[in-house]
Design a protein around this motif. Structure first.
Motif, PDB file in Angstrom:
ATOM      1  N   VAL A  31       0.822  -1.213   0.000  1.00  0.00           N
ATOM      2  CA  VAL A  31       0.000   0.000   0.000  1.00  0.00           C
ATOM      3  C   VAL A  31       0.860   1.269   0.000  1.00  0.00           C
ATOM      4  O   VAL A  31       0.660   2.166  -0.822  1.00  0.00           O
ATOM      5  N   VAL A  32       1.825   1.345   0.915  1.00  0.00           N
ATOM      6  CA  VAL A  32       2.605   2.592   0.968  1.00  0.00           C
ATOM      7  C   VAL A  32       3.522   2.751  -0.251  1.00  0.00           C
ATOM      8  O   VAL A  32       3.973   3.850  -0.542  1.00  0.00           O
ATOM      9  N   GLU A  52      -1.613   8.078   6.114  1.00  0.00           N
ATOM     10  CA  GLU A  52      -2.091   7.416   7.333  1.00  0.00           C
ATOM     11  C   GLU A  52      -3.314   6.585   6.990  1.00  0.00           C
ATOM     12  O   GLU A  52      -4.251   7.082   6.352  1.00  0.00           O
ATOM     13  N   GLY A  53      -3.328   5.338   7.414  1.00  0.00           N
ATOM     14  CA  GLY A  53      -4.472   4.498   7.096  1.00  0.00           C
ATOM     15  C   GLY A  53      -4.422   3.169   7.815  1.00  0.00           C
ATOM     16  O   GLY A  53      -3.435   2.815   8.477  1.00  0.00           O
ATOM     17  N   ILE A  54      -5.526   2.457   7.683  1.00  0.00           N
ATOM     18  CA  ILE A  54      -5.622   1.086   8.187  1.00  0.00           C
ATOM     19  C   ILE A  54      -5.691   0.184   6.962  1.00  0.00           C
ATOM     20  O   ILE A  54      -6.453   0.462   6.044  1.00  0.00           O
ATOM     21  N   THR A  55      -4.866  -0.864   6.921  1.00  0.00           N
ATOM     22  CA  THR A  55      -5.010  -1.821   5.816  1.00  0.00           C
ATOM     23  C   THR A  55      -5.722  -3.060   6.335  1.00  0.00           C
ATOM     24  O   THR A  55      -5.563  -3.436   7.503  1.00  0.00           O
ATOM     25  N   ILE A  56      -6.503  -3.655   5.466  1.00  0.00           N
ATOM     26  CA  ILE A  56      -7.119  -4.941   5.811  1.00  0.00           C
ATOM     27  C   ILE A  56      -7.057  -5.851   4.597  1.00  0.00           C
ATOM     28  O   ILE A  56      -7.442  -5.464   3.491  1.00  0.00           O
ATOM     29  N   ASP A  57      -6.520  -7.036   4.817  1.00  0.00           N
ATOM     30  CA  ASP A  57      -6.383  -8.013   3.737  1.00  0.00           C
ATOM     31  C   ASP A  57      -7.146  -9.257   4.167  1.00  0.00           C
ATOM     32  O   ASP A  57      -6.730  -9.962   5.079  1.00  0.00           O
ATOM     33  N   ILE A 114      -7.896   0.802   3.909  1.00  0.00           N
ATOM     34  CA  ILE A 114      -7.460   0.348   2.586  1.00  0.00           C
ATOM     35  C   ILE A 114      -7.651  -1.159   2.507  1.00  0.00           C
ATOM     36  O   ILE A 114      -7.074  -1.908   3.297  1.00  0.00           O
ATOM     37  N   ALA A 115      -8.480  -1.566   1.564  1.00  0.00           N
ATOM     38  CA  ALA A 115      -8.877  -2.970   1.507  1.00  0.00           C
ATOM     39  C   ALA A 115      -8.137  -3.697   0.399  1.00  0.00           C
ATOM     40  O   ALA A 115      -8.126  -3.264  -0.758  1.00  0.00           O
ATOM     41  N   ILE A 116      -7.498  -4.800   0.770  1.00  0.00           N
ATOM     42  CA  ILE A 116      -6.641  -5.582  -0.122  1.00  0.00           C
ATOM     43  C   ILE A 116      -7.296  -6.929  -0.384  1.00  0.00           C
ATOM     44  O   ILE A 116      -7.953  -7.477   0.497  1.00  0.00           O
ATOM     45  N   GLY A 120     -14.405   4.240  12.680  1.00  0.00           N
ATOM     46  CA  GLY A 120     -14.974   5.568  12.392  1.00  0.00           C
ATOM     47  C   GLY A 120     -14.423   6.147  11.114  1.00  0.00           C
ATOM     48  O   GLY A 120     -14.163   7.353  11.008  1.00  0.00           O
ATOM     49  N   SER A 121     -14.233   5.284  10.084  1.00  0.00           N
ATOM     50  CA  SER A 121     -13.569   5.720   8.852  1.00  0.00           C
ATOM     51  C   SER A 121     -14.575   6.265   7.844  1.00  0.00           C
ATOM     52  O   SER A 121     -15.665   5.723   7.704  1.00  0.00           O
ATOM     53  N   PRO A 122     -14.193   7.316   7.141  1.00  0.00           N
ATOM     54  CA  PRO A 122     -15.107   7.898   6.162  1.00  0.00           C
ATOM     55  C   PRO A 122     -15.167   7.098   4.868  1.00  0.00           C
ATOM     56  O   PRO A 122     -16.138   7.155   4.140  1.00  0.00           O
ATOM     57  N   GLU A 123     -14.095   6.360   4.570  1.00  0.00           N
ATOM     58  CA  GLU A 123     -14.103   5.688   3.265  1.00  0.00           C
ATOM     59  C   GLU A 123     -13.209   4.460   3.247  1.00  0.00           C
ATOM     60  O   GLU A 123     -12.273   4.328   4.045  1.00  0.00           O
ATOM     61  N   LEU A 124     -13.564   3.600   2.296  1.00  0.00           N
ATOM     62  CA  LEU A 124     -12.760   2.419   2.041  1.00  0.00           C
ATOM     63  C   LEU A 124     -12.103   2.634   0.675  1.00  0.00           C
ATOM     64  O   LEU A 124     -12.762   3.014  -0.287  1.00  0.00           O
ATOM     65  N   ILE A 125     -10.797   2.440   0.627  1.00  0.00           N
ATOM     66  CA  ILE A 125     -10.095   2.606  -0.644  1.00  0.00           C
ATOM     67  C   ILE A 125      -9.548   1.245  -1.060  1.00  0.00           C
ATOM     68  O   ILE A 125      -8.880   0.564  -0.268  1.00  0.00           O
TER      69      ILE A 125
END
Lengths: 513, 513
Positions: free
Chosen positions: B121-122, B129-134, B203-205, B281-286
């Motif tokens: 991702v980076v 700044e973000g949270i990744t989820i795979d 950020i969705a993987i 509390g995230s505004p969006e999923l990328i």
């Protein structure tokens, strides 16, 4: 080892430098193309080029030389046409160019110029018999060929610039001016009896022809970006001529598609085409985007002889495309072999009645199915369609190019439908079934060589055990391909309405031809 | 010298082999990509993989090895994830793979797997700044990063296959089933306190994320073919989840964009995303199209450290694009230098108030303006637009990619308008002025280096003599470039509403930095 070389065409209207790269197999790609509008015709009065024309030409040649030197290119082929040929001080100009730039320019005779136009056409079009016409600023070359062989040629000492100057004395030509130009042309054409009533296509070369195609394509919102091999029927040419002849210069400049720096001379050019079409009794004019310098180039690459059949042109085109886009050739050739083998065997079993035309399209599509990978391995099918529908595959009509593009990139009905929807002016809904069926053959053949190692060397259809079965003769058991065949086979079965299963057979004998 | 290598990802759902080609500068291009759906999760019961799962895996690895051998690739990086990690006989499997195929597979720990997702991702997104989820078949990795540095990570031992099996007992899940899954997830996420209320993007993987993007893009007829960096807001994710949760499996299979072999497990996957968005509390999923294997790859190419800023990612992306599409680098870099010089000097003279963002777009566009030539020198601008709008330029949003594509390929308002019209969902009419102005800077800069020899090394705007003049410091007089500047300069003047002429200055000093 690749080598680069430059071709300079010092024309009466435009000077052009084209840089080519030739690969180790001799195939040539254009890598740069630059032109300067010198309008030398305007500097030739009473067969003499004025000093300004000479200076402009030498400056331009020096700049072209700079560009070539910046790329370390020493190999230059330079030719000059009518403006220099018709000037009594032409050889003086050539000497000065040679002294001041080191470029040695060959002044082409009219017959040479005509022959190069013919060569360009037979090397890039699927037309066996035709009349070519190349209108320049100061001369017009015509040829007649049949069986792809040159039968006759001639160079007239007039071009769009000189005809405009001679016949049109106001922006909107009068009926008298137009008819006296037509009369002049009719007399000129009569001096070549072999032009009369040929009833074959007229192939038009040069900027005026391209511009005519552009005007017509814009008027009908044509769906392909390609001038080469674009046909206009005789009525369309006459219609555009009539429309343009009523407009002032400024109005003409606003006609969609017209080239602004050609709006003053285009009327004379289109009148020449229209007159020739009538004189030769031709049903259509076909635009060629290939001309003089392509003829010179084909002589460098293929020699002076014309290709004996369109098949030769097709093979060269496909080969060039494969080289250009770095196709894995053993894989592409194998996929083509497997596709054709399926096609032929399905015919033997009575499952289709397609002919040689469809077989040729299938072969081309199979050889080119992977070109899109050069852009990206992701969405490669979309890229394959883009390349095949946007980059010239010489020797094919627009319709053939689109069919090849659709078969080569076939992946799903959804994609095919969107491709068909974009080009309803060239292909029709009835083509859908053909593309779908051939597309599935290519898809299956690709999967049969998914490892690109030609491990499955031969396929055989058999109904010995009852239902139709595809025997896959492979080098060993457990090939990757066998794990992947179910899906393309099921889809092919559905499209062909033909239940088909496969059976691996270990056969380590060399591939059958 | 280029080298090829293979990366094998033995996942719980899918086994995938990707073949990469690394050029002499170390830049890497994907050249093949093949997957087999093994669904190993289904072969692991009570922490033990059954014999069928083992056999399938070994067969698949042998086939991958065949494919690599057919291409003479010896360099193989192979990793396995949850299904093998969670099996008590995983090491036995690894031993057998090694013995029977020679491939040495590394079993990744959950933290490693998470870190590779973060690295992917980076290295490919403009998010600091973000949270990744795979989400995989049998495990789910999450990380949190800020300032592009990894702050925390965790691997949960559940994935879409196992969650579906645990919570959904009928095709259409009941409200109770959904809410008990949500409760389970909420408890799980609470075990990582650093996930709570971060208010940063998620950020969705992985396949579920790509499929979610595809469903949304089909629903809104999105104009770009690209999943990477595609944003969905929290309501859109919740909306798709609600819609799908009311459908039977067969109805779900018919939803446009859904992947048929994922329709049975996608609900669990989207529930995980939706729960995490709420939890954080995230505004969006990328959506990220880059994941585990891209992380592994970036480690091979760039090392374990993340790029310190998005600028580094941009530079690498552009460099890779230039290499991939064989751009003449000295020319591209010079055009970029001249474009930026014009941009900066026009600012100094008060002719615009654009900022660093626009300057960066201009720089990227100038460096990439020539990529289309790799397709064909004719219509190269159209090809440049096609490549830049269809091939991923990592590190940029879709909007940025389109703006770069339009600036780089700018030729005329007509072309620009047709590009804008195709992408009204991403760019707006107000972008037209920006693209046009920056486009004219690139066009002029290109002409200033038309010979690609950097003969005009410096440009200076001056109003010392009254009107604004562009001084062109060139190596000598009479350069080709000077014959060609009138047209682009006139067009630039018109677009910028700024009368501008040029004056050649002979200056043979070395180029100024």
């Amino acid at each position: 080892m690749n080598r680069n070389f430059g071709v300079i065409d010092l024309g009466s209207n435009t000077a052009r430098l084209v840089v080519y790269e030739q690969d180790s197999q001799g195939l040539v790609t254009e890598v740069d193309n630059i032109k300067r509008g010198l309008r030398l015709s305007n500097h030739v009065q009473d067969g003499h080029m004025d000093e300004e024309g000479i200076t402009k030409t030498i400056d331009c040649m020096r700049q072209f030389k700079d560009l070539l030197e910046a790329r370390n290119i020493k190999d230059i082929i330079a030719v000059a046409t009518a403006a220099v040929r018709q000037s009594d001080n032409g050889s003086e100009l050539i000497d000065r160019i040679s002294k001041e730039t080191g470029i040695s320019v060959r002044v082409l005779g009219g017959e040479d110029e005509a022959r190069y136009g013919y060569l360009a056409v037979v090397n890039s079009m699927s037309i066996d018999e035709g009349i070519t016409i190349d209108i320049g600023g100061g001369s017009t070359e015509v040829t007649f060929f049949s069986n792809r062989e040159l039968q006759a040629s001639h160079s007239f000492p007039f071009g769009i610039v000189s005809l405009t100057r001679m016949f049109f004395h106001s922006e909107v030509p009068t009926a008298e001016e137009l008819s006296s130009l037509e009369h002049f042309l009719s007399t000129a054409f009569s001096s070549c009896p072999w032009l009369l009533s040929r009833h074959c296509p007229v192939i038009a070369i040069g900027g005026t022809a391209r511009n005519l195609a552009k005007i017509q394509q814009r008027a009908v919102q044509y769906s392909m970006d390609s001038f080469h091999h674009y046909p206009l029927d005789t009525e369309q040419v006459a219609g555009i001529l009539e429309q343009l002849s009523l407009l002032s210069l400024e109005e003409r400049r606003q006609v969609p598609g017209i080239s602004k720096d050609r709006a003053d001379v285009i009327l004379a050019g289109i009148t020449v085409f229209e007159s020739l079409l009538r004189h030769a009794g031709s049903p259509e004019l076909i635009v060629s985007n290939k001309g003089l310098r392509d003829g010179i180039l084909s002589e460098v690459v293929w020699g002076t002889a014309a290709p004996t059949s369109i098949r030769v042109v097709h093979e060269r085109s496909i080969d060039q495309f494969m080289n250009r886009y770095q196709v894995n050739k053993p894989h592409a050739i194998h996929v083509s072999k497997l596709s054709l083998s399926l096609f032929d065997q399905l015919q033997t079993f009575g499952h289709h009645t397609y002919g040689q035309g469809e077989r040729d399209l299938l072969e081309a599509a199979a050889l080119l199915h992977d070109v899109g990978r050069t852009i990206n391995v992701h969405e490669a099918s979309e890229h394959t369609f883009y390349l095949l529908s946007h980059v010239l595959l010489a020797g094919y009509t627009h319709r053939e190019r689109l069919l090849i593009a659709m078969i080569a990139s076939f992946k799903s009905n959804k994609l095919l439908q969107s491709q068909l929807a974009k080009h309803t002016d060239i292909v029709s809904k009835t083509d859908k079934s053909l593309v779908e069926k051939l597309g599935h053959l290519v898809l299956l053949a690709r999967m049969l060589d998914r490892s690109m190692s030609q491990a499955i060397h031969t396929i055989r259809l058999t109904d010995d055990d009852g239902p139709l079965t595809l025997l896959c003769l492979g080098k060993r058991d457990g090939l990757l391909e066998y794990s992947l065949l179910d899906e393309p086979l099921a889809k092919l079965s559905k499209a062909w309405k033909l239940p088909l299963s496969f059976r691996p057979v270990v056969d380590d004998s060399p591939a059958k031809p």
